[in-house]
Design an enzyme around this catalytic site. Structure first.
Site, PDB file in Angstrom:
ATOM      1  N   LYS A 274      46.588  21.513  37.421  1.00 38.67           N
ATOM      2  CA  LYS A 274      46.953  22.751  38.106  1.00 38.67           C
ATOM      3  C   LYS A 274      46.598  22.532  39.560  1.00 38.67           C
ATOM      4  O   LYS A 274      45.415  22.379  39.915  1.00 38.67           O
ATOM      5  CB  LYS A 274      46.189  23.952  37.557  1.00 38.67           C
ATOM      6  CG  LYS A 274      46.528  25.218  38.363  1.00 38.67           C
ATOM      7  CD  LYS A 274      45.719  26.433  38.021  1.00 38.67           C
ATOM      8  CE  LYS A 274      45.838  27.429  39.178  1.00 38.67           C
ATOM      9  NZ  LYS A 274      45.015  28.624  38.987  1.00 38.67           N
TER      10      LYS A 274
ATOM     11  N   GLY B 237      41.423  37.273  42.326  1.00 35.78           N
ATOM     12  CA  GLY B 237      40.259  38.129  42.176  1.00 35.78           C
ATOM     13  C   GLY B 237      40.443  39.565  42.625  1.00 35.78           C
ATOM     14  O   GLY B 237      39.520  40.369  42.514  1.00 35.78           O
TER      15      GLY B 237
ATOM     16  N   ALA C 211      47.180  34.662  38.957  1.00 38.17           N
ATOM     17  CA  ALA C 211      46.347  35.351  39.960  1.00 38.17           C
ATOM     18  C   ALA C 211      46.761  36.793  40.171  1.00 38.17           C
ATOM     19  O   ALA C 211      47.942  37.113  40.254  1.00 38.17           O
ATOM     20  CB  ALA C 211      46.334  34.626  41.306  1.00 38.17           C
ATOM     21  N   GLY C 212      45.747  37.652  40.260  1.00 39.88           N
ATOM     22  CA  GLY C 212      45.963  39.047  40.583  1.00 39.88           C
ATOM     23  C   GLY C 212      45.965  39.988  39.387  1.00 39.88           C
ATOM     24  O   GLY C 212      45.844  41.200  39.555  1.00 39.88           O
TER      25      GLY C 212
ATOM     26  N   ALA D 264      41.657  34.666  34.838  1.00 37.73           N
ATOM     27  CA  ALA D 264      40.266  34.316  34.568  1.00 37.73           C
ATOM     28  C   ALA D 264      39.372  35.536  34.750  1.00 37.73           C
ATOM     29  O   ALA D 264      38.883  36.113  33.797  1.00 37.73           O
ATOM     30  CB  ALA D 264      39.808  33.170  35.472  1.00 37.73           C
ATOM     31  N   THR D 265      39.159  35.941  36.007  1.00 37.52           N
ATOM     32  CA  THR D 265      38.148  36.973  36.260  1.00 37.52           C
ATOM     33  C   THR D 265      38.500  38.312  35.627  1.00 37.52           C
ATOM     34  O   THR D 265      37.596  39.094  35.330  1.00 37.52           O
ATOM     35  CB  THR D 265      37.919  37.179  37.770  1.00 37.52           C
ATOM     36  OG1 THR D 265      39.164  37.438  38.388  1.00 37.52           O
ATOM     37  CG2 THR D 265      37.280  35.968  38.383  1.00 37.52           C
TER      38      THR D 265
END
Lengths: 253, 253, 253, 253
Positions: free
Chosen positions: D97, D158, D184-185, D206-207
């Site tokens: 990635k 994030g 992301a997001g 992830a987060t």
């Protein structure tokens, strides 16, 4: 209120930059330009080259509007740079709205070619105003290579979808040291007002006016929308709240 | 452009109705009202009753602005009807902005009490302008009982959240025979412009101006925003497209 | 996870309430209902009355799904109350999804008639689940007269516009002591997930499944969407940030 | 339903790609990964290099999850290419990635460096999955230089802002021949569902899981959200309408 727009050391009283494409004829265009109050208007160089048409330039001269040659339709850095140089010779101006388009379906900018062309034109003494996507990174890069402004899109050219990603425009504005001019995607007056409220220094639009049912009136709408958004930005809006809040009592109570 | 707002047979040149709550003092309010260009401004009757304060009324008289008494703070139909009658006696006007609030947390209208109060006041000869939620059914009912306008909210009072449900406003406008005045929730100029683009006939706001950092300038922003949105509505915007579309060539090519 | 939906003292393992309208035939409906995992499904009483059709009821009985008679198509409180009573006799259930529609164009609830009918049916011993607009005031009134749940719309029936006003749904949820069931307007699975994330206890939908190109698969999508949203609500989402934030290092570093 | 995700010739049963950053400890991470059902999970190489930590890799091996090394934190093409090569040696995989970040404030990709690094890694035999902004032009360029997938952001890393510009994601999907993975997001399950409904082939996050109040439950929510969105995309949603539309009668009437 004395609040001029300053680009590359020049002052403009109007924060509405107009394009000329899409108008039915020169008479319609003239009324729209006058109604818009614009002081700076783009002219497509490639179209002019291929036809020799100079009617728009004469119109701008007569109206006292500064022409801003653009490189609309150019596909790579080389073509855009060449077109800018021809424009400089033909019009006697080193200002250029730099467009480097990737394809006809989206008319979106090619980020790599755009940055390359911008750097070369800056090095060649141009005052470069690049039409870019709304990527905050590319906007900063364009400023760093010396562009006099950055012109992120609200949405693709001619879509009238307004500002699809206000968050990106806010990110661009929050880090820019040069004027940010919202360019492309504006559909109606509230879009233009929003652009200014997000912190843009000016708005550029064409078909939202020239292809409206009443171009002259829509030009007046856009003029008012840009002014409204600028004033609101300067005036400092109230915060957003989840719960209601009553007005405090009238001031004399 | 001759495009007056007509409510209950009266003409207004301005489509911005102002409220007076939230201003720091009368001097600030005066500058904001002048800057807004408003010709019609609400005055809270309950506040006035409890204090005897008449400063706002004197100010409106001096500025040549028509006062529109409201029933802000009233909880049930009975209280609102009584307040409206007291206002008629005190101010010599049969116009009333009818507010019947359900609770302090949301300041939202009570639909049942509102409709009841509206019907009673219309029967009593009032020109009734009801502050309502954005329910298209209730808006139509209010018109059917004889209200001279309907005033749906964009979002709860004082939130500055703008127009939360443009679809409902469009539904209301598409079926209304009386003016639709967007009332409550406006936070900034693009909100006001959007209200007009959706087809509202006017916008009513207070704290978005009176509590802005610079009320006078925000009043000018709102004035311009309302004009921008009205012009854009009349001008007929371009359609929204999924794919880009280049401007046709300049008109002289 | 043991997380049953409790309405009127009864527990349901599924938080997806289905409607039966719009299906091409009973076989399609059966596959969709099974795929949805629903335990509670509405049945239109007026349609059944006029035709004597009982195929849907037999289907629900065979699948072990609780039928929830509704008063779809009723216009005033009187008609809705009568229909609910006929349903109680015919189906042997005192539960009713109460619909009192104002007009055919919007199919929106009539707030005044709805509240009146709800009160009368509660007094008559019904367990009332009212279909209402998204007005937080009316939702609270319906709870106060004794409704076992409130069922605000996301957008008008059959539009597939999703949740037009999430702020109102949040306001309703924040003050409700009975389950809030999002009813009408759902178009796709993310709409259903969002409803649950906003705090709704369940989702009711029909045509989003029955008129999808593949009803059985869309029913599975909605089932997963409702579960996803419920889990996300319980799991506690991360806050929204304006600026980026990197993941902290991997836990073993 | 047999509907595998195919990237670079390999099949995956899960369409949820997980990241490992942000977890409180390895035990929390393990429960979240299991709950997510993921079969492919990113591992940050630079963090691993600097610490020698290999706990995450051992965890993935034990769980039978394919590790996908990423170049998180790399700033230029050279650094990213070097990091990818070290990862290939260390992990024995030619998949990467590719992240080339422009700055710490936005963590947004650097479009020029990203494209350069992608081209070099493809030439070097890597299977490249680039993290990119949502620019449809750059997405197409990355595919043209041989990337096995494109991974546009929904919003900056994030932020939890979800998909800021669905129009761009739709444009990317409509022209892509390789899988589009939303990266992301994502903040909550409905964001993940929406990504799939827009046509993405998978979602990477992830987060949103590791930093949720209950990571294990949020992982289950995301798993369900991705499945819901995929099913809804395949099922073919109903069109959006401005006006309401009643369900047709029940199928037996």
């Amino acid at each position: 209120m004395d609040d001029p727009l300053i680009i590359g050391g020049r002052e403009f009283g109007s924060r509405l930059v107009m394009g000329t494409g899409g108008a039915a004829n020169l008479a319609v265009l003239e009324r729209a330009l006058v109604s818009s109050g614009t002081e700076l208007t783009t002219v497509a160089m490639r179209r002019m080259d291929s036809s020799g048409g100079t009617g728009v330039l004469e119109l701008l001269r007569r109206l006292g509007i500064e022409p801003l040659p653009n490189t609309a339709g150019c596909r790579g850095a080389a073509e855009a740079v060449l077109t800018a140089r021809l424009a400089r010779e033909a019009l006697g101006t080193s200002w250029v709205k730099l467009e480097v388009i990737a394809d006809d379906r989206t008319l979106l900018p090619d980020p790599v070619e755009l940055l390359d062309a911008a750097e070369r034109l800056v090095d060649d003494g141009f005052t470069v105003l690049p039409y870019t996507n709304d990527d905050p990174v590319l906007a900063l890069r364009l400023e760093q290579v010396g562009c006099a402004a950055v012109m992120p899109l609200g949405s693709p050219i001619g879509t009238g979808l307004g500002i699809r990603n206000p968050h990106n425009i806010e990110l661009i504005v929050s880090r820019a040291s040069v004027p940010v001019i919202l360019d492309a995607g504006i559909g109606t007056a509230s879009d233009a007002a929003l652009a200014m409220e997000l912190g843009c220094s000016a708005v550029l639009l064409a078909t939202a006016v020239t292809r409206a049912q009443d171009p002259e009136r829509m030009a007046a709408a856009m003029r008012a929308g840009v002014e409204a958004g600028r004033l609101a930005r300067l005036a400092g809006r109230i915060p957003r709240r989840f719960w209601a809040e009553a007005s405090s009592p009238d001031p004399d109570v």
